[in-house]
Design a protein around this motif. Structure first.
Motif, short mmCIF file in Angstrom:
data_model
loop_
_atom_site.label_atom_id
_atom_site.label_comp_id
_atom_site.label_asym_id
_atom_site.label_seq_id
_atom_site.Cartn_x
_atom_site.Cartn_y
_atom_site.Cartn_z
N SER A 232 9.74 13.19 36.07
CA SER A 232 8.42 13.72 36.44
C SER A 232 8.42 14.51 37.75
CB SER A 232 7.42 12.56 36.55
OG SER A 232 7.84 11.63 37.53
N ASP A 233 9.53 14.53 38.47
CA ASP A 233 9.59 15.29 39.73
C ASP A 233 10.40 16.58 39.57
OD1 ASP A 233 12.06 14.12 39.36
OD2 ASP A 233 12.25 13.36 41.41
N MET A 234 10.43 17.10 38.35
CA MET A 234 11.30 18.24 38.06
C MET A 234 10.53 19.54 37.89
SD MET A 234 14.33 17.01 38.04
CE MET A 234 15.23 18.36 37.29
N PHE A 235 11.18 20.62 38.31
CA PHE A 235 10.76 21.97 37.93
C PHE A 235 11.56 22.35 36.69
CE2 PHE A 235 11.74 26.48 37.79
CZ PHE A 235 10.49 27.07 37.92
N ILE A 236 10.86 22.84 35.68
CA ILE A 236 11.51 23.30 34.45
C ILE A 236 11.11 24.76 34.24
CG2 ILE A 236 11.71 23.03 31.94
CD1 ILE A 236 12.93 20.74 33.41
N ASN A 237 12.09 25.59 33.92
CA ASN A 237 11.82 26.97 33.54
C ASN A 237 11.97 27.07 32.02
OD1 ASN A 237 12.02 29.79 32.97
ND2 ASN A 237 12.52 30.15 35.13
N PRO A 238 10.86 26.95 31.28
CA PRO A 238 10.93 26.91 29.82
C PRO A 238 11.54 28.17 29.20
CG PRO A 238 8.78 26.16 30.59
CD PRO A 238 9.47 26.76 31.77
N TYR A 349 13.42 27.26 49.42
CA TYR A 349 12.80 27.97 48.31
C TYR A 349 13.18 29.45 48.33
CZ TYR A 349 9.46 30.16 45.24
OH TYR A 349 8.89 30.91 44.24
N ASN A 350 13.66 29.89 47.18
CA ASN A 350 13.93 31.30 46.97
C ASN A 350 13.47 31.64 45.56
OD1 ASN A 350 15.58 33.65 45.91
ND2 ASN A 350 16.19 33.71 48.07
N ARG A 351 12.54 32.55 45.45
CA ARG A 351 11.94 32.86 44.16
C ARG A 351 12.97 33.27 43.13
NH1 ARG A 351 9.28 37.16 41.29
NH2 ARG A 351 7.35 36.43 40.31
N GLU A 352 13.94 34.04 43.53
CA GLU A 352 14.96 34.52 42.58
C GLU A 352 15.77 33.37 42.01
OE1 GLU A 352 15.20 37.60 41.41
OE2 GLU A 352 13.36 37.94 42.57
N ASP A 353 16.03 32.36 42.84
CA ASP A 353 16.77 31.20 42.35
C ASP A 353 15.99 30.46 41.27
OD1 ASP A 353 18.87 31.73 44.05
OD2 ASP A 353 18.16 30.37 45.63
N PHE A 354 14.70 30.31 41.49
CA PHE A 354 13.87 29.59 40.53
C PHE A 354 13.68 30.39 39.24
CE2 PHE A 354 13.11 26.85 44.05
CZ PHE A 354 12.72 25.64 43.51
N LEU A 355 13.82 31.70 39.32
CA LEU A 355 13.74 32.51 38.11
C LEU A 355 14.99 32.37 37.25
CD1 LEU A 355 12.14 35.79 39.54
CD2 LEU A 355 11.06 34.13 37.99
N LYS A 356 16.06 31.86 37.84
CA LYS A 356 17.34 31.77 37.12
C LYS A 356 17.62 30.38 36.56
CE LYS A 356 19.52 35.28 40.06
NZ LYS A 356 20.57 35.50 41.12
N VAL A 357 17.07 29.34 37.19
CA VAL A 357 17.45 27.98 36.81
C VAL A 357 16.72 27.50 35.56
CG1 VAL A 357 17.93 27.38 39.21
CG2 VAL A 357 15.67 26.86 38.23
N ILE A 358 17.19 26.36 35.04
CA ILE A 358 16.48 25.64 33.98
C ILE A 358 15.81 24.40 34.59
CG2 ILE A 358 16.75 24.26 31.88
CD1 ILE A 358 18.86 26.26 30.97
N THR A 359 16.55 23.69 35.45
CA THR A 359 16.00 22.49 36.08
C THR A 359 16.36 22.44 37.56
OG1 THR A 359 17.94 21.06 35.77
CG2 THR A 359 16.38 21.18 33.95
N THR A 360 15.50 21.81 38.33
CA THR A 360 15.82 21.41 39.69
C THR A 360 14.81 20.37 40.13
OG1 THR A 360 16.41 22.17 41.92
CG2 THR A 360 14.45 23.14 40.92
N ILE A 361 15.21 19.51 41.07
CA ILE A 361 14.35 18.43 41.56
C ILE A 361 13.48 18.94 42.70
CG2 ILE A 361 14.32 16.09 42.51
CD1 ILE A 361 17.15 15.72 41.39
N LEU A 362 12.22 18.51 42.68
CA LEU A 362 11.28 18.90 43.74
C LEU A 362 10.86 17.69 44.56
CD1 LEU A 362 9.03 21.43 41.81
CD2 LEU A 362 11.02 21.90 43.23
#
Length: 385
Positions: A232-238, A349-362
């Motif tokens: 439940s503490d995850m960022f997911i890029n569907p 935080y780097n926007r480009e990194d989040f545009l590339k990943v599938i998962t990361t913990i927040l």
């Protein structure tokens, strides 16, 4: 002077200077009671000392304790204080109504097998109505409404990705009180995305929680092609996840991928939250498994994992336990095509990194909301506080 004395059976006359008459029957009865009391006390103390000396505070002992409490009083009744909670089939549970299936499961496996738990809140027809290609299953604490709402307003709100139906559901255990239970019922009525099973919701019981997820997918959502267990503490890029799943090179059977854990030693330090006793898992290293933060798998695996779990002794590291079940099945977890897409933490935080990943913990639900808003915004409107 004569004195009369009641000896328990009748009045006896005593002459001057004489001691009271003794009754051998009464004396024997008192001796018998004293002996029974002493033997009971000695037995109890010996049993306690034996348990504390032989068995550490591990899952094995807790498994036995939980089995005992499960047989005597259903946990969801004792924890919630509500005697009117119903099983999904509408039949009220009681200690005599709960089906106990132990004929083919060893006693120390019993507590982790999902057939021993019942849904208090359920969405049994959700998948037949939705026909999802991908299902996100999110284990979350009952009280963590903020995490659920953050997901509902971000990646969990994506119902269609690249033309494929996506469904997000939350799984909780027992709420711990009648008021909290009522709040969960209201939340379920509002969102229709909440599943609740009658196990004690705790960090120690994550293995049970994961197996209940697998069982729900196998029995209530077999039509889905893929599923993902995601914390439940995850960022997911569907979008990135869907691209992976729609790749012609991605298998649709016996497939599981994520953040690979290789050659991980079993923690034997009793002060660690990841401690596992040798009687639960005797090997010094775990088989290859996926970090529990978020792993995706073909939806044929849940049924196989649930079935093979009858042969795999449970222990309290849920993701490693799934790895042990996979090893028993002969299914090897695969590295994703781009391992950098499954991240644990990104410290800045780097926007480009989040545009590339599938998962990361927040770090917090609010961070998920802020980052999601930024990632979804046109570049010219970027402004993340």
């Amino acid at each position: 002077m004569k004195v009369k004395l009641y000896n328990g059976y009748g009045w006896k006359s005593l002459g001057p200077g004489r001691a009271p008459l003794r009754c051998p029957k009464k004396t024997g009865f008192i001796v018998l009671l004293t002996s029974v009391f002493l033997l009971t006390t000695i037995t109890y103390i010996s049993e306690y000392l034996l348990k504390t000396a032989v068995f550490p505070d591990t899952l094995y002992k807790k498994v036995l304790n939980q089995i005992h409490s499960y047989y005597v009083v259903p946990e969801f009744l004792s924890a919630s204080g509500n005697q009117n909670i119903l099983a999904p089939d509408g039949v009220q549970n009681s200690p005599t109504q709960i089906p106990i299936k132990t004929t083919d499961i060893p006693i120390y496996h019993h507590v982790a097998h999902p057939s021993n738990y019942h849904f208090i809140l359920n969405e049994p027809d959700k998948c037949s109505q939705w026909d999802p290609f991908l299902v996100f299953m999110v284990p979350v604490a009952p009280h963590d409404v903020a995490a659920r709402n953050a997901i509902r307003s971000t990646w969990g709100n994506e119902s269609s990705v690249q033309g494929k139906a996506v469904l997000t559901l939350f799984l909780v255990g027992l709420s711990g009180g009648a008021e909290a239970q009522q709040q969960l019922k209201e939340e379920s009525r509002q969102h229709r995305d909440l599943l609740q099973s009658d196990f004690v919701d705790s960090y120690f019981n994550l293995t049970i929680k994961t197996m209940v997820i697998m069982d729900w997918l196998a029995t209530r959502c077999p039509q889905a092609t893929y599923a993902m267990k995601v914390d439940s503490d995850m960022f997911i890029n569907p979008e990135n996840l869907m691209s992976l799943l729609l790749s012609p090179n991605t298998p649709r059977e016996n497939y599981i991928t994520g953040y690979l854990m290789l050659d991980r030693p079993v923690v034997r330090d009793k002060s660690s939250k990841w401690y596992v006793a040798e009687e639960l898992y005797p090997e010094q290293k775990y088989p290859t498994y996926l970090q529990g933060m978020g792993y995706v798998f073909s939806n044929d695996l849940p049924e196989k994992i649930v079935e093979i779990s009858k042969e795999v002794k449970p222990f309290n590291i849920e993701d490693a336990y799934v790895g042990a079940c996979l090893k028993q099945l002969g299914v090897a977890p695969l590295s994703p095509p781009d391992p950098s897409q499954f991240r644990d933490y990104m410290w800045q935080y780097n926007r480009e990194d989040f545009l590339k990943v599938i998962t990361t913990i927040l770090r917090s639900p609010q961070q998920l909301i802020d980052i999601w808003k930024d990632v979804k915004s046109p570049i010219k409107q970027i402004k993340l506080e």
